[in-house]
Design a protein around this motif. Structure first.
Motif, PDB file in Angstrom:
ATOM      1  N   GLY A 105     -38.777  30.221  -1.254  1.00 25.73           N
ATOM      2  CA  GLY A 105     -39.991  29.789  -1.929  1.00 25.73           C
ATOM      3  C   GLY A 105     -39.859  28.425  -2.574  1.00 25.73           C
ATOM      4  O   GLY A 105     -38.831  27.750  -2.447  1.00 25.73           O
ATOM      5  N   SER A 106     -40.924  28.026  -3.271  1.00 22.20           N
ATOM      6  CA  SER A 106     -40.984  26.707  -3.901  1.00 22.20           C
ATOM      7  C   SER A 106     -41.423  26.815  -5.356  1.00 22.20           C
ATOM      8  O   SER A 106     -42.158  27.730  -5.736  1.00 22.20           O
ATOM      9  N   LEU A 107     -40.972  25.864  -6.139  1.00 19.11           N
ATOM     10  CA  LEU A 107     -41.412  25.699  -7.515  1.00 19.11           C
ATOM     11  C   LEU A 107     -41.473  24.206  -7.814  1.00 19.11           C
ATOM     12  O   LEU A 107     -40.725  23.422  -7.223  1.00 19.11           O
ATOM     13  N   ARG A 108     -42.330  23.859  -8.757  1.00 20.01           N
ATOM     14  CA  ARG A 108     -42.399  22.470  -9.206  1.00 20.01           C
ATOM     15  C   ARG A 108     -42.210  22.426 -10.714  1.00 20.01           C
ATOM     16  O   ARG A 108     -42.980  23.035 -11.461  1.00 20.01           O
ATOM     17  N   LEU A 109     -41.183  21.736 -11.146  1.00 18.62           N
ATOM     18  CA  LEU A 109     -40.932  21.556 -12.570  1.00 18.62           C
ATOM     19  C   LEU A 109     -41.543  20.234 -13.028  1.00 18.62           C
ATOM     20  O   LEU A 109     -41.540  19.253 -12.293  1.00 18.62           O
ATOM     21  N   SER A 110     -42.041  20.236 -14.251  1.00 16.48           N
ATOM     22  CA  SER A 110     -42.586  19.028 -14.863  1.00 16.48           C
ATOM     23  C   SER A 110     -41.939  18.827 -16.221  1.00 16.48           C
ATOM     24  O   SER A 110     -41.557  19.788 -16.888  1.00 16.48           O
ATOM     25  N   CYS A 111     -41.835  17.582 -16.616  1.00 18.54           N
ATOM     26  CA  CYS A 111     -41.289  17.271 -17.930  1.00 18.54           C
ATOM     27  C   CYS A 111     -42.037  16.066 -18.479  1.00 18.54           C
ATOM     28  O   CYS A 111     -42.101  15.017 -17.828  1.00 18.54           O
ATOM     29  N   ALA A 112     -42.576  16.233 -19.680  1.00 22.54           N
ATOM     30  CA  ALA A 112     -43.355  15.172 -20.308  1.00 22.54           C
ATOM     31  C   ALA A 112     -42.618  14.634 -21.519  1.00 22.54           C
ATOM     32  O   ALA A 112     -42.179  15.411 -22.382  1.00 22.54           O
ATOM     33  N   ALA A 113     -42.510  13.331 -21.593  1.00 17.35           N
ATOM     34  CA  ALA A 113     -41.911  12.679 -22.753  1.00 17.35           C
ATOM     35  C   ALA A 113     -43.025  12.203 -23.671  1.00 17.35           C
ATOM     36  O   ALA A 113     -44.029  11.653 -23.209  1.00 17.35           O
ATOM     37  N   SER A 114     -42.835  12.420 -24.969  1.00 21.63           N
ATOM     38  CA  SER A 114     -43.851  12.004 -25.937  1.00 21.63           C
ATOM     39  C   SER A 114     -43.180  11.493 -27.204  1.00 21.63           C
ATOM     40  O   SER A 114     -42.009  11.747 -27.448  1.00 21.63           O
ATOM     41  N   GLY A 115     -43.961  10.772 -27.998  1.00 15.72           N
ATOM     42  CA  GLY A 115     -43.429  10.226 -29.246  1.00 15.72           C
ATOM     43  C   GLY A 115     -43.369   8.718 -29.197  1.00 15.72           C
ATOM     44  O   GLY A 115     -44.088   8.064 -28.444  1.00 15.72           O
ATOM     45  N   SER A 116     -42.474   8.169 -29.997  1.00 22.49           N
ATOM     46  CA  SER A 116     -42.315   6.722 -30.078  1.00 22.49           C
ATOM     47  C   SER A 116     -41.470   6.241 -28.909  1.00 22.49           C
ATOM     48  O   SER A 116     -40.255   6.397 -28.904  1.00 22.49           O
ATOM     49  N   ILE A 117     -42.132   5.684 -27.901  1.00 23.06           N
ATOM     50  CA  ILE A 117     -41.442   5.285 -26.677  1.00 23.06           C
ATOM     51  C   ILE A 117     -41.781   3.839 -26.344  1.00 23.06           C
ATOM     52  O   ILE A 117     -42.951   3.513 -26.149  1.00 23.06           O
ATOM     53  N   PHE A 118     -40.758   3.008 -26.276  1.00 22.00           N
ATOM     54  CA  PHE A 118     -40.945   1.633 -25.829  1.00 22.00           C
ATOM     55  C   PHE A 118     -40.740   1.543 -24.319  1.00 22.00           C
ATOM     56  O   PHE A 118     -41.520   0.937 -23.613  1.00 22.00           O
ATOM     57  N   ARG A 119     -39.674   2.180 -23.865  1.00 20.84           N
ATOM     58  CA  ARG A 119     -39.383   2.176 -22.431  1.00 20.84           C
ATOM     59  C   ARG A 119     -38.526   3.382 -22.072  1.00 20.84           C
ATOM     60  O   ARG A 119     -37.640   3.772 -22.818  1.00 20.84           O
ATOM     61  N   ILE A 120     -38.809   3.981 -20.916  1.00 27.65           N
ATOM     62  CA  ILE A 120     -37.991   5.069 -20.391  1.00 27.65           C
ATOM     63  C   ILE A 120     -37.186   4.541 -19.225  1.00 27.65           C
ATOM     64  O   ILE A 120     -37.760   4.028 -18.267  1.00 27.65           O
ATOM     65  N   ASN A 121     -35.898   4.664 -19.308  1.00 27.87           N
ATOM     66  CA  ASN A 121     -35.029   4.238 -18.222  1.00 27.87           C
ATOM     67  C   ASN A 121     -34.897   5.390 -17.228  1.00 27.87           C
ATOM     68  O   ASN A 121     -35.891   5.873 -16.705  1.00 27.87           O
TER      69      ASN A 121
END
Length: 120
Positions: free
Chosen positions: A15-31
């Protein structure tokens, strides 16, 4: 800064699954953003990672089955998992290297983990 993961669950082999992850807060840049997993009695291991310009790195055990992607505008990272196997069972953690301000070094942040169970 917080990372919130979602999308885990119970799925049958193949089978299949899709994971998601959300970043929030004080963010200037995500590497680099990525997914790790930890099975019972085992060390946490890297599953997949993606840089800010879209370059990806996947563990050999998941190549050709998993895909990592990200939405830079929404600070999201995804892990599409296909052809799941019982050995993929683990708690999956998202990780992101985030620079909160223009000044100062980036830090690593972790999500809370989401359980993926592959079983018939």
């Amino acid at each position: 800064v917080q990372l919130q993961a979602s999308g885990g669950g119970l799925v049958q082999p193949g089978g299949s699954l899709r994971l998601s992850c959300a970043a929030s807060g004080s963010i200037f840049r995500i590497n680099t953003m990525g997914w790790y997993r930890q099975a019972p009695g085992k060390q946490r291991e890297l599953v997949a990672a993606i840089t800010s310009d879209g370059s990806t790195n996947l563990a050999d055990s998941v190549k050709n089955r998993f895909t990592i992607s990200r939405d830079n505008a929404k600070n999201l990272v995804y892990l599409q998992m296909n052809s799941l196997k019982p050995e993929d069972t683990a708690v999956y953690y998202c990780n992101a290297n985030i620079k909160e301000h223009l000044w100062g070094p980036p830090d690593d942040y972790w999500g809370q983990g989401t359980q993926v169970t592959v079983s018939s």
